[in-house]
Scaffold this active site. Structure first.
Site, PDB file in Angstrom:
ATOM      1  N   GLU A 263       0.816  -1.189  -0.006  1.00  0.00           N
ATOM      2  CA  GLU A 263      -0.066   0.023  -0.002  1.00  0.00           C
ATOM      3  C   GLU A 263       0.706   1.256  -0.065  1.00  0.00           C
ATOM      4  O   GLU A 263       1.838   1.279   0.670  1.00  0.00           O
ATOM      5  CB  GLU A 263      -0.824   0.003   1.260  1.00  0.00           C
ATOM      6  CG  GLU A 263      -1.861  -1.154   1.034  1.00  0.00           C
ATOM      7  CD  GLU A 263      -2.838  -1.117   2.400  1.00  0.00           C
ATOM      8  OE1 GLU A 263      -2.851  -0.143   3.202  1.00  0.00           O
ATOM      9  OE2 GLU A 263      -3.593  -2.014   2.274  1.00  0.00           O
ATOM     10  N   HIS A 281      -8.296   1.205   1.981  1.00  0.00           N
ATOM     11  CA  HIS A 281      -7.844   0.706   3.069  1.00  0.00           C
ATOM     12  C   HIS A 281      -8.813   1.971   4.165  1.00  0.00           C
ATOM     13  O   HIS A 281      -8.325   2.740   4.800  1.00  0.00           O
ATOM     14  CB  HIS A 281      -6.512   0.935   3.670  1.00  0.00           C
ATOM     15  CG  HIS A 281      -6.089   0.481   4.895  1.00  0.00           C
ATOM     16  ND1 HIS A 281      -4.826  -0.272   5.051  1.00  0.00           N
ATOM     17  CD2 HIS A 281      -6.600   0.244   6.076  1.00  0.00           C
ATOM     18  CE1 HIS A 281      -4.839  -0.611   6.292  1.00  0.00           C
ATOM     19  NE2 HIS A 281      -5.801  -0.477   6.783  1.00  0.00           N
TER      20      HIS A 281
END
Length: 528
Positions: A263, A281
């Site tokens: 990420e 997220h």
């Protein structure tokens, strides 16, 4: 001087105010966490560091943090903190596992619905001017079986919500007790059974060596055809390549993914797969959760820096604000017992055993054991504290045992510390009286009662007439003032121990003179 706290990420103004209201000095620099070099330069000025996910607390930053006592992460994940380095330095790392639990659980439920009813794709199609009713035939959730991998704080909330949706819930969690499963209304199963029975599978477990790729191609092979997989927990729990293949083949009918192995996920093998719903997220991303975790971390850090209360610590036993005042004298006693034994131990140690008897056995003995190890190791490692002591003991191959039992003797509470070396076992025991002051009550099996002062003389001798007088004369002639004098013996005329509190350091020449006295076997100075 008030403790100083640095906030290096964006945190709620209400959290900043909590620090101020509690009397701490707070420095709010929400963009500082992005500048690692600058953070490393200034971190040495602070007692506490409050962060979110942008600040990376590396080994270098911790090495520069001479004053730092606590790192508070507003949120659950502490992947951005070097936990081993913090622990070795004696810095507590806290998170806020409950502040965003409801938000994360709700997101998992929302993602399950989104995947089951193909809502994102149907929305895009409809807004593009199409009317593709037959293309977006969904799956009903009522009466389906939901499989939870992990049934802790977040998983249990998901279970509660799913039962409200008339789903059957099964759960795999090694730490889930049978009683807790009944209380939640879930059926506890092993992992293979969960894979075999579940129509929907959602993950709520941390990423560890055991859980990494817990859903891989072999796991997917065991699942029902047309299963749905939801991951709002941690990237790395699901093998993304295997999931992509299963989505392409139709084995997995739909997947909802909020977390990725890397990420920010600007590219990923999953993107474009049929039946896939993705979010960046967002599990903890509601205004309520952001506020909750910020306020919680401010309260937790303030409680620790001002009261010594430890909650939601990753690397230390928790001590609640309520139990801190009760526990404090026992922490002091445990540390004194450890220090007493540590200063008298000269050979390599194999094991340290802590025995807790009476009221103290019902207390937070993990914290007390950490305090005892701190005292024991401090003569060798000056910077050791309750955070680093258990790790340092383990690194040195010292086995640590603790035993709890009900009151057996005359004392309402009783702690005995036994050091087992290659040559012998030596123990020291103590208690806390109603005045809240720790006392030594036994040394090497010899009963006595002594309150430890800053400077003590420890003398082992034969119990013979004249010893006390000779010792008093040596100390008096040398200008050493006696504060307290405590004696104990095994039997008349046999082995005895003398603990003398003095008002300052005892010169080496005076120790030599005492050592030459008749009947003296050993003399040492102890500092507390």
């Amino acid at each position: 001087m008030a403790p100083r706290v640095l906030i290096s990420d964006k945190l709620s103004p209400a959290a900043v105010q909590i620090f101020k209201d509690r009397g701490l000095e707070v420095d709010f620099q929400p963009d500082l966490g992005k500048d690692k070099e600058r953070l490393a330069e200034v971190i040495g000025e602070y007692d506490g560091l409050a962060i979110r996910s942008a600040t990376k607390v590396t080994e270098k930053i911790i090495a520069n943090a001479g004053r730092l006592k606590v790192i508070g992460r507003a949120g659950i994940g502490v992947d951005n903190v070097d936990i081993p380095a913090a622990t070795a330095k004696g810095v507590i790392v806290m998170n806020t596992p409950f502040g965003n639990a409801i938000t994360t659980a709700e997101h998992a439920i929302a993602m399950m619905f989104a995947a089951a009813r193909q809502i994102p794709a149907a929305d895009a199609s409809t807004q593009a001017g199409k009317w593709e009713k037959s293309k977006f035939v969904g799956t009903e959730i009522t009466s389906k079986t939901l499989g939870l991998i992990g049934c802790g704080n977040i998983g249990s909330i998901v279970a509660e919500r799913a039962i409200g949706l008339k789903m059957r819930v099964i759960a795999f969690d090694p730490f889930l007790s049978a009683e807790r499963a009944i209380e939640l209304g879930v059926e506890k199963v092993d992992l293979d059974e969960l894979f075999r029975r579940a129509d929907f599978i959602t993950l709520h477990t941390p990423l560890t060596e055991k859980t990494k790729n817990i859903i891989d191609s072999a796991a997917i092979e065991k699942m029902k055809d047309g299963v749905y997989i939801i991951n709002c927990a941690r990237g790395g729990l699901v093998d993304e390549g295997a999931l992509r293949d299963a989505l392409d083949s139709g084995k997995v009918k739909g997947a909802a993914v909020d977390v990725f192995s890397s990420e920010p996920a600007t590219e990923n093998i999953l993107f474009g797969a049929p039946g896939l719903v993705c979010t960046p997220h967002l599990g903890a991303s509601t205004s309520e959760a952001q506020e909750n975790v910020a306020l919680q971390v401010a309260e937790q850090m303030s409680d620790y820096l001002l009261k010594g209360a430890v909650s939601n610590a990753i690397n230390m036993p928790s001590i609640t604000a309520e139990e801190a005042p009760i526990l404090t004298p026992f922490v002091k006693l445990a540390e004194q017992l450890g220090s007493f034994a540590g200063q008298l131990t000269e050979t390599s140690v194999r094991c340290i055993r802590l025995e807790y008897e009476g009221d103290v056995a019902e207390m937070n003995v993990k914290a007390l054991t950490a305090a005892a190890l701190t005292g024991f190791l401090r003569p060798l490692l000056q910077t050791v504290n309750m955070v680093s002591a258990p790790v340092l003991a383990r690194e040195r191959g010292i086995q640590v045992e603790d035993v709890r039992r009900e009151q057996q003797g005359v004392y309402e509470n009783y702690i005995r510390l036994t050091v087992i070396t290659e040559r012998q076992e030596r123990s020291v025991a103590g208690t806390v009286f109603s005045d809240g002051k720790p006392r030594i009550i036994q040394v090497k099996g010899i009963n006595m009662e002594a309150e430890l002062g800053s400077h003590m003389l420890y003398i082992t001798n034969a119990d013979k007439p004249g010893f006390i007088g000779h010792l008093g004369m040596v100390l008096g002639d040398s200008g050493v003032n006696i504060a307290t004098f405590n004696l104990g013996r095994t039997a008349p005329g046999e082995d005895a121990i003398c603990l003398v509190e003095v008002d300052g350091d005892v010169p080496a020449s005076v120790l030599d003179t005492i050592n030459r006295l008749e009947h003296v076997k050993q003399v040492k100075t102890l500092v507390f």
